[in-house]
Design a protein around this motif. Structure first.
Motif, PDB file in Angstrom:
ATOM      1  N   LEU A 300       0.811  -1.223   0.000  1.00  0.00           N
ATOM      2  CA  LEU A 300       0.000   0.000   0.000  1.00  0.00           C
ATOM      3  C   LEU A 300       0.846   1.276   0.000  1.00  0.00           C
ATOM      4  CD1 LEU A 300      -2.772   1.380   0.195  1.00  0.00           C
ATOM      5  CD2 LEU A 300      -2.675   1.057   2.680  1.00  0.00           C
ATOM      6  N   PRO A 301       1.883   1.413   0.832  1.00  0.00           N
ATOM      7  CA  PRO A 301       2.673   2.653   0.778  1.00  0.00           C
ATOM      8  C   PRO A 301       3.339   2.889  -0.575  1.00  0.00           C
ATOM      9  CG  PRO A 301       3.146   1.433   2.788  1.00  0.00           C
ATOM     10  CD  PRO A 301       2.355   0.524   1.911  1.00  0.00           C
ATOM     11  N   ILE A 302       3.806   1.832  -1.235  1.00  0.00           N
ATOM     12  CA  ILE A 302       4.439   1.976  -2.541  1.00  0.00           C
ATOM     13  C   ILE A 302       3.424   2.426  -3.581  1.00  0.00           C
ATOM     14  CG2 ILE A 302       5.779   0.786  -4.310  1.00  0.00           C
ATOM     15  CD1 ILE A 302       7.269   1.168  -1.703  1.00  0.00           C
ATOM     16  N   VAL A 303       2.207   1.873  -3.527  1.00  0.00           N
ATOM     17  CA  VAL A 303       1.155   2.279  -4.462  1.00  0.00           C
ATOM     18  C   VAL A 303       0.779   3.747  -4.239  1.00  0.00           C
ATOM     19  CG1 VAL A 303      -1.218   1.838  -5.183  1.00  0.00           C
ATOM     20  CG2 VAL A 303       0.289  -0.077  -4.659  1.00  0.00           C
ATOM     21  N   ARG A 309       3.460  10.410  -7.224  1.00  0.00           N
ATOM     22  CA  ARG A 309       4.525  10.860  -8.110  1.00  0.00           C
ATOM     23  C   ARG A 309       4.015  11.127  -9.530  1.00  0.00           C
ATOM     24  NH1 ARG A 309       6.650  11.755  -3.950  1.00  0.00           N
ATOM     25  NH2 ARG A 309       8.706  11.063  -3.229  1.00  0.00           N
ATOM     26  N   ILE A 310       3.026  10.355  -9.992  1.00  0.00           N
ATOM     27  CA  ILE A 310       2.531  10.579 -11.352  1.00  0.00           C
ATOM     28  C   ILE A 310       1.388  11.584 -11.383  1.00  0.00           C
ATOM     29  CG2 ILE A 310       3.239   8.275 -12.077  1.00  0.00           C
ATOM     30  CD1 ILE A 310       0.370   7.346 -11.857  1.00  0.00           C
ATOM     31  N   GLY A 311       1.028  12.162 -10.235  1.00  0.00           N
ATOM     32  CA  GLY A 311       0.072  13.258 -10.196  1.00  0.00           C
ATOM     33  C   GLY A 311      -1.377  12.869 -10.054  1.00  0.00           C
ATOM     34  N   ILE A 312      -1.682  11.589  -9.770  1.00  0.00           N
ATOM     35  CA  ILE A 312      -3.085  11.194  -9.605  1.00  0.00           C
ATOM     36  C   ILE A 312      -3.627  11.691  -8.274  1.00  0.00           C
ATOM     37  CG2 ILE A 312      -4.648   9.218  -9.406  1.00  0.00           C
ATOM     38  CD1 ILE A 312      -2.896   7.718 -11.337  1.00  0.00           C
ATOM     39  N   CYS A 313      -2.841  11.567  -7.212  1.00  0.00           N
ATOM     40  CA  CYS A 313      -3.238  12.006  -5.878  1.00  0.00           C
ATOM     41  C   CYS A 313      -2.141  12.883  -5.286  1.00  0.00           C
ATOM     42  CB  CYS A 313      -3.519  10.812  -4.960  1.00  0.00           C
ATOM     43  SG  CYS A 313      -4.878   9.767  -5.480  1.00  0.00           S
ATOM     44  N   THR A 314      -2.516  13.609  -4.254  1.00  0.00           N
ATOM     45  CA  THR A 314      -1.562  14.423  -3.512  1.00  0.00           C
ATOM     46  C   THR A 314      -1.605  14.040  -2.041  1.00  0.00           C
ATOM     47  OG1 THR A 314      -3.195  16.180  -3.128  1.00  0.00           O
ATOM     48  CG2 THR A 314      -1.855  16.332  -5.131  1.00  0.00           C
ATOM     49  N   VAL A 315      -0.628  14.549  -1.291  1.00  0.00           N
ATOM     50  CA  VAL A 315      -0.598  14.264   0.139  1.00  0.00           C
ATOM     51  C   VAL A 315      -1.838  14.820   0.823  1.00  0.00           C
ATOM     52  CG1 VAL A 315       0.702  14.619   2.267  1.00  0.00           C
ATOM     53  CG2 VAL A 315       1.918  14.261   0.107  1.00  0.00           C
TER      54      VAL A 315
END
Length: 375
Positions: A300-303, A309-315
């Motif tokens: 899960l953390p890697i996903v 990194r590819i811009g789908i989600c943010t922190v």
């Protein structure tokens, strides 16, 4: 000017040369896999026993509980008149043993059971010599003078009593029950060749796991030639972490979650009045697939990092959708552990922790100026 340490900085190959390099690395990977499989085939029986250990232990515990319940029911439903009849028959048997002609002709002889199935009225005990000498002196001080004997030796003494028959009978019954439980706790096969196929399957899968570092290394040597230095840097940092998470998930499932799942499922069979019969092939598949699913879920953390990194989600998105993530993790935990809430919680809590670890990893940035040494 310092010389770059990157092995792949000036690599330039045609399509045919790439195929040739891929063929070489694939051959090396297959050779490593064959060597590992030869090693695991030699220890295939030990591997099958190791994977079958959880179900054997769960079945032994299951049948132990059934025998305890059966003994309690017998104690409650026993008729006092039947007990009296049994005591009378026992006393008659004891009387017949006491009036054995062999015993009357030879008073020093030990009474042997009249039949092979009749429990003996003799038991053998071992007494330490250091304890026997003071006891003999206390009984007859004149015949056995007081002495201090310091010895670890033991003397075997035969004791005879009619009451020992019940003790030996109980001991024989317990031995028979234990043999039945051990027999029932063994997985069975439907076909004569099933055990051999399971042996091969476990050996090949174990060989693949054993040789996986070498296989990954050969694939990495091929893929890394086509990546930029920054892309390779991410692999250097996060690939070991991903492998560690996968192994943690597998071990966590096999040693902590699997016993709870088996306890619940066997208890459910018992509540329905069904006697479980475990088939070896189905159990091996279940014991391999469930830990693998846990290992994948622990990625899960890697996903989360990849999606960030590819811009789908943010922190900020991960933090704002935390409640929704908890709900999704709870549903996934319920589906992956078809058991009681306790085993579901055992999977849900680590995933919630890994979710927070994923948020921390998204805040971590690899420093471009510090690149680890290439492989």
């Amino acid at each position: 000017m310092a010389k770059s340490k990157d092995l792949f900085e000036e690599s330039s190959m045609s399509f045919g040369e790439h195929l040739e390099v891929l063929r070489i690395h694939m051959i090396r990977a297959i050779i490593g896999l064959v060597i590992a499989c030869c090693f695991t085939l030699f220890y295939g029986q030990e591997l099958v026993d190791y994977i079958s250990r959880p179900i054997k232990e769960a079945l032994v515990e299951h049948y132990d509980f059934e025998m305890e319940d059966f003994n309690q029911e017998e104690e409650v439903t026993t008729d006092p008149s039947e007990e009296q009849t049994e005591e009378e028959s026992t006393s008659e048997t004891d009387a017949s043993v006491e009036h054995d002609p062999k015993a009357e002709s030879d008073p020093n002889a030990v009474n042997e059971p009249s039949t092979a199935h009749e429990p003996s009225d003799v038991i053998k005990v071992k007494i330490p010599v250091a304890e026997l000498a003071p006891a003999l002196h206390e009984v007859s001080p004149e015949q056995f003078p007081e002495s201090e004997i310091q010895s670890d030796k033991q003397i075997e003494i035969s004791l005879q009593s009619p009451h020992f028959k019940d003790l030996n009978r109980f001991r024989n019954q317990q031995n028979a029950i234990n043999q039945i439980i051990e027999k029932q706790a063994q997985p069975v096969t439907r076909e004569v060749h099933e055990a051999f196929l399971v042996y091969l399957k476990v050996s090949i899968v174990s060989g693949l796991v054993l040789s996986s570092p070498w296989i990954i290394y050969q694939l990495w040597l091929f893929v890394a030639a086509g990546l930029y230095p920054t892309e390779r840097r991410y692999v250097y940092y996060y690939l070991p972490f991903s492998v560690g998470l996968f192994l943690t998930g597998v071990l966590f499932c096999f040693y902590l979650v699997l016993p709870y799942v088996l306890s619940f499922l066997l208890g459910f069979n018992k509540s329905m009045g069904i006697s479980p019969q475990i088939f070896l092939r189905e159990w091996i598949s279940f014991a391999i697939m469930l830990p693998v699913m846990f290992g994948i879920s622990f990625q899960l953390p890697i996903v989360m990092l990849f999606m960030e990194r590819i811009g789908i989600c943010t922190v900020e998105t991960y933090r704002e959708k935390r409640r929704m993530s908890i709900l999704i993790i709870s549903i996934v935990s319920m589906l992956m552990t078809p058991s009681d809430p306790q085993s579901m919680i055992l999977m849900m809590i680590p995933l919630l922790i890994l979710y927070e670890v994923g948020i921390l990893m998204c805040n971590f940035r690899v420093n471009p100026s510090t690149e680890p040494d290439s492989i």
